[in-house]
Write a protein that holds these residues in place. Structure first.
Motif, PDB file in Angstrom:
ATOM      1  N   GLY A   4      -4.504  19.164   1.870  1.00 27.43           N
ATOM      2  CA  GLY A   4      -4.132  18.189   1.026  1.00 27.43           C
ATOM      3  C   GLY A   4      -2.913  17.235   1.396  1.00 27.43           C
ATOM      4  N   ARG A   5      -3.297  16.373   2.583  1.00 24.44           N
ATOM      5  CA  ARG A   5      -2.121  15.469   2.821  1.00 24.44           C
ATOM      6  C   ARG A   5      -2.971  14.163   2.661  1.00 24.44           C
ATOM      7  NH1 ARG A   5      -1.192  17.840   9.122  1.00 24.44           N
ATOM      8  NH2 ARG A   5       0.683  18.842   8.494  1.00 24.44           N
ATOM      9  N   ILE A   6      -2.150  13.367   1.732  1.00 23.27           N
ATOM     10  CA  ILE A   6      -2.556  12.355   0.943  1.00 23.27           C
ATOM     11  C   ILE A   6      -2.432  10.727   1.756  1.00 23.27           C
ATOM     12  CG2 ILE A   6      -2.280  10.728  -1.084  1.00 23.27           C
ATOM     13  CD1 ILE A   6      -3.666  13.448  -1.494  1.00 23.27           C
ATOM     14  N   LEU A   7      -3.188  10.232   1.958  1.00 22.48           N
ATOM     15  CA  LEU A   7      -3.331   9.028   2.849  1.00 22.48           C
ATOM     16  C   LEU A   7      -2.527   7.828   1.898  1.00 22.48           C
ATOM     17  CD1 LEU A   7      -4.131   7.223   5.157  1.00 22.48           C
ATOM     18  CD2 LEU A   7      -6.257   6.574   3.808  1.00 22.48           C
ATOM     19  N   PRO A   8      -1.372   7.257   2.284  1.00 20.48           N
ATOM     20  CA  PRO A   8      -0.805   6.256   1.628  1.00 20.48           C
ATOM     21  C   PRO A   8      -1.652   5.040   1.262  1.00 20.48           C
ATOM     22  CG  PRO A   8       0.498   7.024   3.334  1.00 20.48           C
ATOM     23  CD  PRO A   8      -0.870   7.546   3.789  1.00 20.48           C
ATOM     24  N   SER A   9      -1.505   4.787   0.039  1.00 19.35           N
ATOM     25  CA  SER A   9      -2.189   3.285  -0.319  1.00 19.35           C
ATOM     26  C   SER A   9      -1.272   2.187  -0.408  1.00 19.35           C
ATOM     27  CB  SER A   9      -2.829   3.507  -1.780  1.00 19.35           C
ATOM     28  OG  SER A   9      -1.746   3.935  -2.685  1.00 19.35           O
ATOM     29  N   THR A  10       0.228   2.431  -0.645  1.00 21.03           N
ATOM     30  CA  THR A  10       1.111   1.358  -0.362  1.00 21.03           C
ATOM     31  C   THR A  10       2.002   1.731   1.061  1.00 21.03           C
ATOM     32  OG1 THR A  10       1.304   1.148  -2.756  1.00 21.03           O
ATOM     33  CG2 THR A  10       3.232   0.337  -1.603  1.00 21.03           C
ATOM     34  N   SER A  11       2.308   0.510   1.623  1.00 21.37           N
ATOM     35  CA  SER A  11       2.996   0.756   3.007  1.00 21.37           C
ATOM     36  C   SER A  11       4.486   0.631   2.545  1.00 21.37           C
ATOM     37  CB  SER A  11       2.671  -0.273   3.859  1.00 21.37           C
ATOM     38  OG  SER A  11       3.171  -1.457   3.666  1.00 21.37           O
ATOM     39  N   VAL A  12       5.386   1.279   3.540  1.00 19.95           N
ATOM     40  CA  VAL A  12       6.883   0.977   3.450  1.00 19.95           C
ATOM     41  C   VAL A  12       7.006  -0.443   3.584  1.00 19.95           C
ATOM     42  CG1 VAL A  12       7.332   3.466   4.018  1.00 19.95           C
ATOM     43  CG2 VAL A  12       7.086   1.499   5.819  1.00 19.95           C
ATOM     44  N   ASP A  13       6.511  -1.083   4.595  1.00 23.89           N
ATOM     45  CA  ASP A  13       6.556  -2.703   4.778  1.00 23.89           C
ATOM     46  C   ASP A  13       6.594  -3.398   3.386  1.00 23.89           C
ATOM     47  OD1 ASP A  13       6.908  -3.458   7.594  1.00 23.89           O
ATOM     48  OD2 ASP A  13       5.448  -2.115   7.956  1.00 23.89           O
ATOM     49  N   GLU A  14       5.547  -2.883   2.435  1.00 23.17           N
ATOM     50  CA  GLU A  14       5.393  -3.905   1.165  1.00 23.17           C
ATOM     51  C   GLU A  14       6.630  -3.510   0.467  1.00 23.17           C
ATOM     52  OE1 GLU A  14       1.104  -3.700  -0.094  1.00 23.17           O
ATOM     53  OE2 GLU A  14       1.217  -1.872   1.022  1.00 23.17           O
ATOM     54  N   LEU A  15       7.073  -2.320   0.245  1.00 23.44           N
ATOM     55  CA  LEU A  15       8.496  -2.035  -0.522  1.00 23.44           C
ATOM     56  C   LEU A  15       9.312  -2.776   0.031  1.00 23.44           C
ATOM     57  CD1 LEU A  15      10.215  -0.347  -2.330  1.00 23.44           C
ATOM     58  CD2 LEU A  15      10.129   1.479  -0.425  1.00 23.44           C
ATOM     59  N   PHE A  16       9.787  -2.576   1.422  1.00 26.17           N
ATOM     60  CA  PHE A  16      10.875  -3.166   2.177  1.00 26.17           C
ATOM     61  C   PHE A  16      10.975  -4.760   1.972  1.00 26.17           C
ATOM     62  CE2 PHE A  16      11.045   0.476   5.436  1.00 26.17           C
ATOM     63  CZ  PHE A  16      11.342   1.333   4.257  1.00 26.17           C
ATOM     64  N   ALA A  17       9.654  -5.233   2.117  1.00 27.62           N
ATOM     65  CA  ALA A  17       9.368  -6.833   2.018  1.00 27.62           C
ATOM     66  C   ALA A  17      10.007  -7.552   0.754  1.00 27.62           C
ATOM     67  CB  ALA A  17       8.000  -7.200   2.202  1.00 27.62           C
TER      68      ALA A  17
END
Length: 481
Positions: free
Chosen positions: A425-438
């Motif tokens: 149960g390793r979940i594939l991210p749908s939001t990237s850290v780049d989007e948060l940081f941007a």
């Protein structure tokens, strides 16, 4: 030695190992940050903004922090089995209008976070907290099919502590070769034009870190007691570290028999002068009205120091600054339920105290704080805890945050389902850290033209010139300078 030897050349040529003290090594890396400060007056305007990163080191099991309490709970409990919280103990979140329609609850150890999210208790009518669901490191947008077929580049060494922490700090998930952090690169483009004085834009309460190292700038370390002075901040000779540092300082500065010692003594003197200047401004901040709110733990006192540092920004000559704090211990392969409950209790109390302090100082609308962690945890129990995974849930808080909402897309928690890359149960991210940081960088004042330098992979996800709010958690009116 050339009298014009640069700081970086000096550190590169000097064998710190010969000193035999990691405390001195830390001091050397923080020497003479004033070299990067501007000598001219500030540009027009007097706005101030601070970005605070709290690293939950070890990989926080965030799917036991934010839990669905609607029909999706059955999916959660089926996947988590003996690691699942009971539905009845979840603390209800009351979402602001326009959210995703899912009913969420928080871990029972987090009543203060509930108040920050709901706008209740000490935060009456102030929704200061939001969550970002299923966020993680990505090189480019990735589907489950692409992951399974290796059709797109993936972050290097997924599920590794050191690699994933490094990638959260650098926002360059291609590997460990990047030696600067995205906050350090922001300092490269903003510090000299927005800040004056001797204190660096990047202030760390966790020692040296990649996050705040730029090509031209580095971090300035302090402690939970304020300034980082060789004697411990206040001639503290009662502790072994205080005596060691005090003795080491005098040993190093006592003689000038050769040019290396002379250069080192000069750097030690200049470093102490900068720390003494910081101490004078820091100690002038009276936080007695809110100091009792903070837990007495190391993390609690570090966040108290962060709040005091933010309150001292004007006298320190800082219009922009970042602060880095780390709270480790989240690697719960065993004893997850009991240990995490205690740690979340401390986290909830500390973040509430910290945000209340910012409100008291009148700076809440000028500060955004976010959490980061190596990765989320596996949904499946290992019998005592959970293991390393990928996507997880993070928090953002502050006056500029449109709180009371869960941003991003909350994933399916079905084992081997549409969002699970496998192995428990390793979940594939749908939001990237780049989007948060941007979004944070845009709010902070980084221009669209400088964004490729700060976040090299961002164009894989969004054209920031057209979309300054790729996640949407910051109030539009707070982007004005």
């Amino acid at each position: 030695m050339n009298s014009k030897l640069t700081r970086r050349q000096f550190l590169g040529e000097f064998s710190c190992a010969a000193i035999g003290s990691t405390s001195i090594l830390s001091a050397l890396i923080n020497l003479k940050m004033a070299n990067n400060a501007a000598a001219a007056s500030l540009p027009v305007g007097d706005d101030r903004k601070t970005l605070v990163c709290i690293m939950l080191a070890g990989g926080c099991d965030s799917f036991n922090l934010l839990v669905r309490r609607d029909a999706g709970y059955s999916e959660y409990s089926a996947a988590r089995t003996d690691m699942a919280l009971s539905q009845g103990e979840l603390l209800s979140l009351s979402q602001d209008t326009g959210n995703d329609g899912i009913l969420y609850g928080l871990h029972p150890s987090c009543p203060e976070l509930v108040d920050m999210f709901n706008g209740s208790g000490a935060f009456s009518d102030k929704r200061r907290l939001a969550f970002i669901a299923n966020i993680g490191t990505l090189v480019e947008p990735t589907t489950l099919t692409q992951y399974q077929s290796s059709a797109v580049p993936l972050p290097k060494a997924l599920f590794s502590h050191i690699d994933q922490i490094h990638q959260w700090q650098t926002s360059v998930p291609q590997g460990l070769t990047e030696l600067t952090g995205w906050a350090g690169r922001m300092a490269d483009v903003l510090h000299s034009s927005l800040n004056t004085g001797s204190t660096a834009m990047s202030i760390s309460l966790a020692g040296n870190n990649v996050f705040q190292i730029g090509n031209e700038t580095s971090q300035f370390s302090i402690t939970g007691n304020g300034a980082l002075l060789p004697s411990g901040g206040s001639a503290n000779l009662t502790s072994s570290n205080g005596r060691k540092n005090y003795g080491m300082e005098h040993l190093l500065a006592a003689t000038y028999n050769n040019m290396m010692q002379d250069a080192l003594a000069q750097h030690m003197t200049e470093s102490r002068e900068v720390q003494e200047a910081f101490k004078s401004h820091y100690d002038a901040i009276d936080d007695s009205a809110v100091s009792g709110l903070f837990p007495s733990s190391k993390f609690g006192q570090e966040m108290r120091a962060a709040a005091k540092t933010i309150a001292a920004r004007a006298s320190l000559g800082l219009r922009r600054n970042t602060i880095y704090v780390s709270r480790g211990g989240w690697d719960h392969h065993g004893e997850l339920l009991v240990t995490q409950a205690g740690m979340l209790d401390e986290l909830s109390q500390t973040l509430s105290a910290y945000q209340q302090a910012l409100e008291y100082f009148g700076v809440a609308d000028e500060v955004i704080t976010y959490t980061a962690s190596d990765f989320g945890r596996t949904l499946r129990s290992n019998g005592r805890g959970t293991d390393h995974a990928w996507g997880g849930v993070q928090m953002v808080l502050g006056g500029p945050v449109q709180g009371g909402k869960v941003y991003g897309t909350f994933p399916s928690l079905t084992l081997d389902g549409v969002d699970d890359v496998g192995q428990g149960g390793r979940i594939l991210p749908s939001t990237s850290v780049d989007e948060l940081f941007a979004e944070l960088a845009c709010w902070f004042g980084v221009s669209a033209g400088d964004m490729p330098y700060v976040l090299p992979n961002l164009s894989n996800f969004v054209n920031i010139g057209d979309t300054p709010q790729p996640v949407g958690f910051i109030r539009p009116d707070s982007f004005s300078t």
